[in-house]
Motif scaffolding. Sequence first.
Motif, PDB file in Angstrom:
ATOM      1  N   GLN A  29     -75.717 -76.877 -34.712  1.00 58.57           N
ATOM      2  CA  GLN A  29     -76.749 -77.818 -35.138  1.00 58.57           C
ATOM      3  C   GLN A  29     -76.667 -78.125 -36.637  1.00 58.57           C
ATOM      4  O   GLN A  29     -77.545 -77.760 -37.408  1.00 58.57           O
ATOM      5  CB  GLN A  29     -78.142 -77.275 -34.798  1.00 58.57           C
ATOM      6  N   PRO A  30     -75.593 -78.792 -37.073  1.00 62.20           N
ATOM      7  CA  PRO A  30     -75.521 -79.116 -38.493  1.00 62.20           C
ATOM      8  C   PRO A  30     -76.677 -80.018 -38.900  1.00 62.20           C
ATOM      9  O   PRO A  30     -77.106 -80.859 -38.116  1.00 62.20           O
ATOM     10  CB  PRO A  30     -74.180 -79.839 -38.627  1.00 62.20           C
ATOM     11  N   SER A  31     -77.168 -79.810 -40.085  1.00 59.33           N
ATOM     12  CA  SER A  31     -78.281 -80.642 -40.542  1.00 59.33           C
ATOM     13  C   SER A  31     -77.798 -82.066 -40.747  1.00 59.33           C
ATOM     14  O   SER A  31     -76.611 -82.319 -40.911  1.00 59.33           O
ATOM     15  CB  SER A  31     -78.862 -80.078 -41.836  1.00 59.33           C
ATOM     16  N   ALA A  32     -78.720 -82.998 -40.787  1.00 62.56           N
ATOM     17  CA  ALA A  32     -78.356 -84.412 -40.936  1.00 62.56           C
ATOM     18  C   ALA A  32     -77.740 -84.674 -42.307  1.00 62.56           C
ATOM     19  O   ALA A  32     -76.874 -85.513 -42.442  1.00 62.56           O
ATOM     20  CB  ALA A  32     -79.576 -85.289 -40.724  1.00 62.56           C
ATOM     21  N   GLU A  33     -78.194 -83.955 -43.340  1.00 65.19           N
ATOM     22  CA  GLU A  33     -77.677 -84.218 -44.690  1.00 65.19           C
ATOM     23  C   GLU A  33     -76.185 -83.953 -44.824  1.00 65.19           C
ATOM     24  O   GLU A  33     -75.464 -84.809 -45.320  1.00 65.19           O
ATOM     25  CB  GLU A  33     -78.451 -83.415 -45.720  1.00 65.19           C
ATOM     26  N   PRO A  34     -75.658 -82.775 -44.394  1.00 65.52           N
ATOM     27  CA  PRO A  34     -74.207 -82.590 -44.520  1.00 65.52           C
ATOM     28  C   PRO A  34     -73.412 -83.641 -43.755  1.00 65.52           C
ATOM     29  O   PRO A  34     -72.391 -84.106 -44.218  1.00 65.52           O
ATOM     30  CB  PRO A  34     -73.969 -81.192 -43.958  1.00 65.52           C
ATOM     31  N   GLN A  35     -73.882 -84.034 -42.558  1.00 65.06           N
ATOM     32  CA  GLN A  35     -73.184 -85.058 -41.791  1.00 65.06           C
ATOM     33  C   GLN A  35     -73.206 -86.380 -42.552  1.00 65.06           C
ATOM     34  O   GLN A  35     -72.195 -87.054 -42.652  1.00 65.06           O
ATOM     35  CB  GLN A  35     -73.803 -85.220 -40.402  1.00 65.06           C
ATOM     36  N   ALA A  36     -74.348 -86.743 -43.097  1.00 62.10           N
ATOM     37  CA  ALA A  36     -74.452 -87.999 -43.833  1.00 62.10           C
ATOM     38  C   ALA A  36     -73.544 -87.965 -45.059  1.00 62.10           C
ATOM     39  O   ALA A  36     -72.905 -88.949 -45.389  1.00 62.10           O
ATOM     40  CB  ALA A  36     -75.897 -88.247 -44.245  1.00 62.10           C
ATOM     41  N   ARG A  37     -73.480 -86.826 -45.738  1.00 57.52           N
ATOM     42  CA  ARG A  37     -72.639 -86.718 -46.927  1.00 57.52           C
ATOM     43  C   ARG A  37     -71.179 -86.919 -46.596  1.00 57.52           C
ATOM     44  O   ARG A  37     -70.440 -87.522 -47.344  1.00 57.52           O
ATOM     45  CB  ARG A  37     -72.840 -85.342 -47.568  1.00 57.52           C
ATOM     46  N   ARG A  38     -70.738 -86.426 -45.463  1.00 61.07           N
ATOM     47  CA  ARG A  38     -69.341 -86.587 -45.083  1.00 61.07           C
ATOM     48  C   ARG A  38     -69.013 -88.051 -44.778  1.00 61.07           C
ATOM     49  O   ARG A  38     -67.871 -88.433 -44.802  1.00 61.07           O
ATOM     50  CB  ARG A  38     -69.007 -85.695 -43.891  1.00 61.07           C
ATOM     51  N   LEU A  39     -70.026 -88.822 -44.470  1.00 57.69           N
ATOM     52  CA  LEU A  39     -69.792 -90.226 -44.180  1.00 57.69           C
ATOM     53  C   LEU A  39     -69.858 -91.087 -45.442  1.00 57.69           C
ATOM     54  O   LEU A  39     -69.800 -92.295 -45.361  1.00 57.69           O
ATOM     55  CB  LEU A  39     -70.777 -90.729 -43.118  1.00 57.69           C
ATOM     56  N   GLU A  40     -69.963 -90.455 -46.577  1.00 57.69           N
ATOM     57  CA  GLU A  40     -69.885 -91.175 -47.832  1.00 57.69           C
ATOM     58  C   GLU A  40     -68.441 -91.176 -48.307  1.00 57.69           C
ATOM     59  O   GLU A  40     -67.745 -90.168 -48.209  1.00 57.69           O
ATOM     60  CB  GLU A  40     -70.759 -90.507 -48.902  1.00 57.69           C
ATOM     61  N   GLU A  41     -68.029 -92.322 -48.807  1.00 55.04           N
ATOM     62  CA  GLU A  41     -66.675 -92.401 -49.346  1.00 55.04           C
ATOM     63  C   GLU A  41     -66.567 -91.478 -50.559  1.00 55.04           C
ATOM     64  O   GLU A  41     -67.480 -91.419 -51.387  1.00 55.04           O
ATOM     65  CB  GLU A  41     -66.379 -93.843 -49.736  1.00 55.04           C
TER      66      GLU A  41
END
Length: 181
Positions: A84-96
């Motif tokens: 259950q990774p938090s939404a923030e780390p996932q969102a950060r990985r989707l940043e260039e």
Amino acid sequence: MSSLSVYHVSSPDLPNKVLTHFDDITATLAEQGVRFDRWQAAVKLQPGATDEELVAAYQGPLDQLMTDRGYLGVQVISVSSEQQPSAEPQARRLEEQHFEEDHVRFFVAGRGLFNLHIGEYVYAVLCEKNDLILVPAGTRHWFDMGERPHFVAIGLFRTALEPLAHITPGGIAGDFPPLDD
């Protein structure tokens, strides 16, 4: 199956080409200075193998790459939707982003989508089990692990620790298709 989709930045919904043959993917990425390779384990890995067993199974090619490129650090990265990774780390990985050193990942299991922003194109590389990708230092990119992430990868670094990512202001990651689960 590993694949490469090449998009012009002006048309993020329509790839210019989609490649699925290993040799075509390798050659196209090599033209951009990106290494894509496929390795096989020297021994059969059992479910639940330790980090040490995973590294040992690929020790030969890992040692060769580390010697050739001067890498010193090795890290096993294991991500599962069960964690259950938090939404923030996932969102950060989707940043260039980009790194001041090469970004190296070898996929022992699972999959992930590396999107490389090189010039006016985005090279979306779907990496799966046994795939190695070496993204040269300074290359803008983002990594999409999907909504239900599952992968085990080995990362190589020039130091003992993973280097800091530099986020690209106004990056284009959100414009391109995500990894479908």
